[in-house]
Design a protein around this motif. Structure first.
Motif, PDB file in Angstrom:
ATOM      1  N   LEU B  63       0.842  -1.213   0.000  1.00  0.00           N
ATOM      2  CA  LEU B  63       0.000   0.000   0.000  1.00  0.00           C
ATOM      3  C   LEU B  63       0.871   1.255   0.000  1.00  0.00           C
ATOM      4  O   LEU B  63       0.548   2.245  -0.677  1.00  0.00           O
ATOM      5  CB  LEU B  63      -0.920   0.016   1.233  1.00  0.00           C
ATOM      6  N   VAL B  64       1.980   1.210   0.751  1.00  0.00           N
ATOM      7  CA  VAL B  64       2.915   2.345   0.762  1.00  0.00           C
ATOM      8  C   VAL B  64       3.470   2.561  -0.648  1.00  0.00           C
ATOM      9  O   VAL B  64       3.551   3.695  -1.142  1.00  0.00           O
ATOM     10  CB  VAL B  64       4.069   2.103   1.772  1.00  0.00           C
ATOM     11  N   TYR B  65       3.819   1.453  -1.296  1.00  0.00           N
ATOM     12  CA  TYR B  65       4.345   1.524  -2.674  1.00  0.00           C
ATOM     13  C   TYR B  65       3.311   2.171  -3.610  1.00  0.00           C
ATOM     14  O   TYR B  65       3.641   3.069  -4.391  1.00  0.00           O
ATOM     15  CB  TYR B  65       4.688   0.103  -3.139  1.00  0.00           C
ATOM     16  N   LEU B  66       2.055   1.707  -3.482  1.00  0.00           N
ATOM     17  CA  LEU B  66       0.992   2.244  -4.349  1.00  0.00           C
ATOM     18  C   LEU B  66       0.714   3.720  -4.055  1.00  0.00           C
ATOM     19  O   LEU B  66       0.358   4.491  -4.952  1.00  0.00           O
ATOM     20  CB  LEU B  66      -0.304   1.440  -4.155  1.00  0.00           C
ATOM     21  N   ALA B  67       0.893   4.085  -2.764  1.00  0.00           N
ATOM     22  CA  ALA B  67       0.539   5.444  -2.345  1.00  0.00           C
ATOM     23  C   ALA B  67       1.655   6.461  -2.599  1.00  0.00           C
ATOM     24  O   ALA B  67       1.425   7.666  -2.461  1.00  0.00           O
ATOM     25  CB  ALA B  67       0.188   5.447  -0.857  1.00  0.00           C
ATOM     26  N   THR B  68       2.839   5.962  -2.926  1.00  0.00           N
ATOM     27  CA  THR B  68       3.973   6.875  -3.131  1.00  0.00           C
ATOM     28  C   THR B  68       3.636   7.890  -4.241  1.00  0.00           C
ATOM     29  O   THR B  68       3.173   7.517  -5.315  1.00  0.00           O
ATOM     30  CB  THR B  68       5.243   6.086  -3.505  1.00  0.00           C
ATOM     31  N   GLY B  69       3.844   9.154  -3.903  1.00  0.00           N
ATOM     32  CA  GLY B  69       3.561  10.223  -4.882  1.00  0.00           C
ATOM     33  C   GLY B  69       2.121  10.691  -4.852  1.00  0.00           C
ATOM     34  O   GLY B  69       1.735  11.553  -5.650  1.00  0.00           O
ATOM     35  N   THR B  70       1.334  10.131  -3.922  1.00  0.00           N
ATOM     36  CA  THR B  70      -0.062  10.550  -3.804  1.00  0.00           C
ATOM     37  C   THR B  70      -0.299  11.099  -2.395  1.00  0.00           C
ATOM     38  O   THR B  70       0.564  10.990  -1.515  1.00  0.00           O
ATOM     39  CB  THR B  70      -1.045   9.372  -4.035  1.00  0.00           C
ATOM     40  N   GLY B  71      -1.480  11.618  -2.181  1.00  0.00           N
ATOM     41  CA  GLY B  71      -1.851  12.138  -0.860  1.00  0.00           C
ATOM     42  C   GLY B  71      -2.100  11.032   0.156  1.00  0.00           C
ATOM     43  O   GLY B  71      -2.299  11.306   1.337  1.00  0.00           O
ATOM     44  N   TRP B  72      -2.095   9.787  -0.295  1.00  0.00           N
ATOM     45  CA  TRP B  72      -2.348   8.665   0.608  1.00  0.00           C
ATOM     46  C   TRP B  72      -1.074   8.136   1.269  1.00  0.00           C
ATOM     47  O   TRP B  72      -1.128   7.172   2.033  1.00  0.00           O
ATOM     48  CB  TRP B  72      -3.026   7.512  -0.163  1.00  0.00           C
ATOM     49  N   LEU B  73       0.055   8.741   0.947  1.00  0.00           N
ATOM     50  CA  LEU B  73       1.327   8.186   1.444  1.00  0.00           C
ATOM     51  C   LEU B  73       1.395   8.195   2.982  1.00  0.00           C
ATOM     52  O   LEU B  73       1.773   7.188   3.583  1.00  0.00           O
ATOM     53  CB  LEU B  73       2.519   8.964   0.863  1.00  0.00           C
ATOM     54  N   ILE B  74       1.029   9.311   3.612  1.00  0.00           N
ATOM     55  CA  ILE B  74       1.132   9.392   5.082  1.00  0.00           C
ATOM     56  C   ILE B  74       0.210   8.360   5.756  1.00  0.00           C
ATOM     57  O   ILE B  74       0.656   7.617   6.651  1.00  0.00           O
ATOM     58  CB  ILE B  74       0.821  10.823   5.584  1.00  0.00           C
ATOM     59  N   PRO B  75      -1.087   8.270   5.330  1.00  0.00           N
ATOM     60  CA  PRO B  75      -1.925   7.225   5.948  1.00  0.00           C
ATOM     61  C   PRO B  75      -1.361   5.816   5.712  1.00  0.00           C
ATOM     62  O   PRO B  75      -1.398   4.975   6.618  1.00  0.00           O
ATOM     63  CB  PRO B  75      -3.281   7.389   5.237  1.00  0.00           C
ATOM     64  N   ALA B  76      -0.839   5.571   4.512  1.00  0.00           N
ATOM     65  CA  ALA B  76      -0.308   4.229   4.214  1.00  0.00           C
ATOM     66  C   ALA B  76       0.914   3.926   5.077  1.00  0.00           C
ATOM     67  O   ALA B  76       1.045   2.822   5.628  1.00  0.00           O
ATOM     68  CB  ALA B  76       0.048   4.133   2.728  1.00  0.00           C
ATOM     69  N   ILE B  77       1.802   4.903   5.216  1.00  0.00           N
ATOM     70  CA  ILE B  77       2.998   4.704   6.048  1.00  0.00           C
ATOM     71  C   ILE B  77       2.591   4.513   7.510  1.00  0.00           C
ATOM     72  O   ILE B  77       3.173   3.685   8.221  1.00  0.00           O
ATOM     73  CB  ILE B  77       3.974   5.906   5.886  1.00  0.00           C
ATOM     74  N   SER B  78       1.592   5.247   7.954  1.00  0.00           N
ATOM     75  CA  SER B  78       1.137   5.115   9.344  1.00  0.00           C
ATOM     76  C   SER B  78       0.580   3.714   9.600  1.00  0.00           C
ATOM     77  O   SER B  78       0.901   3.073  10.616  1.00  0.00           O
ATOM     78  CB  SER B  78       0.065   6.162   9.654  1.00  0.00           C
ATOM     79  N   LEU B  79      -0.248   3.243   8.678  1.00  0.00           N
ATOM     80  CA  LEU B  79      -0.818   1.897   8.814  1.00  0.00           C
ATOM     81  C   LEU B  79       0.294   0.852   8.821  1.00  0.00           C
ATOM     82  O   LEU B  79       0.316  -0.062   9.668  1.00  0.00           O
ATOM     83  CB  LEU B  79      -1.786   1.639   7.654  1.00  0.00           C
ATOM     84  N   HIS B  80       1.217   0.979   7.887  1.00  0.00           N
ATOM     85  CA  HIS B  80       2.356   0.063   7.793  1.00  0.00           C
ATOM     86  C   HIS B  80       3.155   0.099   9.108  1.00  0.00           C
ATOM     87  O   HIS B  80       3.572  -0.950   9.620  1.00  0.00           O
ATOM     88  CB  HIS B  80       3.228   0.516   6.609  1.00  0.00           C
ATOM     89  N   ALA B 212      14.106   3.979   4.580  1.00  0.00           N
ATOM     90  CA  ALA B 212      13.413   5.005   5.361  1.00  0.00           C
ATOM     91  C   ALA B 212      11.901   4.871   5.210  1.00  0.00           C
ATOM     92  O   ALA B 212      11.148   4.935   6.195  1.00  0.00           O
ATOM     93  CB  ALA B 212      13.874   6.390   4.919  1.00  0.00           C
ATOM     94  N   ILE B 213      11.435   4.689   3.964  1.00  0.00           N
ATOM     95  CA  ILE B 213       9.987   4.705   3.702  1.00  0.00           C
ATOM     96  C   ILE B 213       9.299   3.412   4.137  1.00  0.00           C
ATOM     97  O   ILE B 213       8.161   3.435   4.617  1.00  0.00           O
ATOM     98  CB  ILE B 213       9.738   4.985   2.197  1.00  0.00           C
ATOM     99  N   TYR B 214      10.002   2.273   3.975  1.00  0.00           N
ATOM    100  CA  TYR B 214       9.354   0.987   4.278  1.00  0.00           C
ATOM    101  C   TYR B 214       9.635   0.487   5.699  1.00  0.00           C
ATOM    102  O   TYR B 214       9.003  -0.453   6.161  1.00  0.00           O
ATOM    103  CB  TYR B 214       9.764  -0.076   3.256  1.00  0.00           C
ATOM    104  N   TRP B 215      10.619   1.080   6.378  1.00  0.00           N
ATOM    105  CA  TRP B 215      10.914   0.590   7.739  1.00  0.00           C
ATOM    106  C   TRP B 215      11.085   1.723   8.762  1.00  0.00           C
ATOM    107  O   TRP B 215      10.291   1.811   9.707  1.00  0.00           O
ATOM    108  CB  TRP B 215      12.160  -0.315   7.726  1.00  0.00           C
ATOM    109  N   ALA B 216      12.097   2.586   8.577  1.00  0.00           N
ATOM    110  CA  ALA B 216      12.453   3.528   9.657  1.00  0.00           C
ATOM    111  C   ALA B 216      11.318   4.504   9.989  1.00  0.00           C
ATOM    112  O   ALA B 216      10.887   4.594  11.154  1.00  0.00           O
ATOM    113  CB  ALA B 216      13.733   4.284   9.292  1.00  0.00           C
TER     114      ALA B 216
END
Lengths: 109, 323
Positions: B63-80, B212-216
């Motif tokens: 989901l983070v991958y799909l959301a990259t470059g969109t407004g959904w990135l922060i919610p996706a990273i938070s969920l992850h 950074a994006i997928y773990w940290a």
């Protein structure tokens, strides 16, 4: 010192994969049934001094009830953190369905 | 026999008398014979939970991958991050040696999850003897914020890793670690530091934000959720008193949270018998739960209770004292 065997239990007293705590001449001893073979070690964990007879036998391992430290029953060797000091082990024999334990030093030349 | 600790308070906790009292308190609630069936270890349950947890991590990572470059990135990273942060649960379970019957499997998962949630695994196991460590129980509102934001966790854990990597340890913490475990703890910190430094170097060299994006970043965002649940497991309970019925709190919650926490919401039962593996905790709860400190209203309500009753009461008490 003359060889001295102490009667500690009947074989029926300890289920397979289980342990029984006994007192032999003031020494706390744990007696184990590992797949029908009987072993004995000191009963007090070398880590935080809990009674191993309250612990769990898993194959030939005794797991301490307090911090889950593990020892190899036949040799008393520690099997990783948090335990690091080996248990004393004692000789055992089974005669007519009775388990006997010989404390360390007894019967030694 | 090795000395357990130099500090008299610690000796009280690790003495034969203290352990005998602890086990006697357990026996008041459940006999060894009744408890034994719940202590059976398996690999199957741990592998199912580990597989499920990793599948969810890969799913939220996608989901983070799909959301990259969109407004959904922060919610996706938070969920992850929330899912990643709950890897504390298997790390904790493996520290008891109960997640898997096979020891090497248990130790491998202990190590990998420890690295992912930035908890030195061997040290974590040793610190189980420190009552203040095992009871994350804030005593003020500021303390609560300090715990739940995980500020306390990052300062403490990163401090440990840096200090241990230099071959040093705080005197207070030293008392919980046997002499021959110190080299392992120092080596563990150096290995962890080397792994984190290696990831940073590779990220810079390859000019990638993947780590950074997928773990940290997700971990920093998500860990506070796991911390909040652990605070709810203990705060306001009978800390320091040997009553295993009320020592912690069992919180009824939804199946997904229970799954991600590897059944740790059955926390009162866990403290009753840490040798009971996570998968048997619901069955143990069915056996003795009526005697334990169980609450039905879920984690959000318990958080509110903690804030309103426990912390407010302590605040008032201090205010009265100061007057």
């Amino acid at each position: 010192m003359a060889e001295e065997w102490h009667l500690v239990a009947s074989t029926d007293d300890i289920e397979e994969e289980d342990v029984l705590g006994v007192n032999v001449e003031g020494t706390a001893v744990a007696v184990y049934n590992v797949k029908g073979e009987f072993y004995a070690t000191e009963n007090v964990c070398t880590h935080a001094f809990a009674f191993l007879s309250e612990g769990i036998v898993i194959d030939d391992i005794i797991e301490c009830p307090v911090h889950q430290g593990r020892f190899h029953i036949p040799t008393g060797k520690p099997k990783g953190a948090p335990v690091s000091v080996a248990l004393d082990t004692y000789a055992t024999k089974v005669e007519n369905g009775k388990i006997y334990v010989r404390l360390k030093g007894e019967g030694d030349p | 026999m090795e000395a357990a600790a130099a500090n008299p308070e610690t000796q009280k906790l690790t003495s034969p008398e203290a352990n005998a009292k602890l086990l006697a308190a357990q026996r008041e609630i459940i006999s060894r014979g009744r408890l034994k069936p719940f202590t059976k270890r398996t690999d199957r349950h741990g592998l199912i939970y580990l597989g499920g947890h990793m599948s969810i991590i890969f799913g939220t990572g996608y989901l983070v991958y799909l959301a990259t470059g969109t407004g959904w990135l922060i919610p996706a990273i938070s969920l992850h991050g929330v899912v990643l942060g709950h890897l504390f649960a298997p790390m904790h379970e493996c520290s008891h040696g109960t997640a898997f019957r096979t020891r090497w499997l248990n130790e491998t998962v202990h190590w990998i999850t420890g690295i992912l949630v930035v908890w030195p695994p061997t040290y974590f196991r040793e610190l189980g003897k420190d009552p203040q460590f095992v009871l994350p129980s804030p005593s003020s509102l500021m303390d609560y914020v300090y715990y739940v934001t995980a500020t306390q966790l990052w300062i403490k854990n990163i401090g440990w890793i840096l200090r241990h990597s230099m071959g040093r340890i705080r005197p207070f913490n030293r008392q919980f670690v046997p002499e021959d475990q110190l080299p392992k703890i120092f080596l563990e910190a150096r290995v962890m530091l080397a792994i984190y430094a290696g990831l940073a170097v590779v990220s810079v060299a390859l000019e990638t934000w993947a780590v950074a994006i997928y773990w940290a970043i997700p971990t920093v965002i998500g860990v506070p959720v796991a911390r909040a649940l652990r605070v709810a497991d203990h705060t306001g309970c009978t800390e320091g008193k040997l009553d295993l019925r009320t020592y912690a709190r069992t919180v009824k919650t939804d199946p997904l949270t229970r799954f991600l926490c590897w059944n740790m919401p059955y926390h009162c039962e866990h403290h009753l018998a840490p040798s009971v593996p996570f998968h048997a905790l619901p069955a143990l709860h069915a056996e003795v739960g009526h005697e334990m400190n169980s609450v039905e209203k879920g984690y959000w309500a318990v958080q509110w209770d903690v804030l309103r009753d426990h912390l407010e009461r302590k605040f008032r008490f201090r205010l009265v004292q100061s007057i």
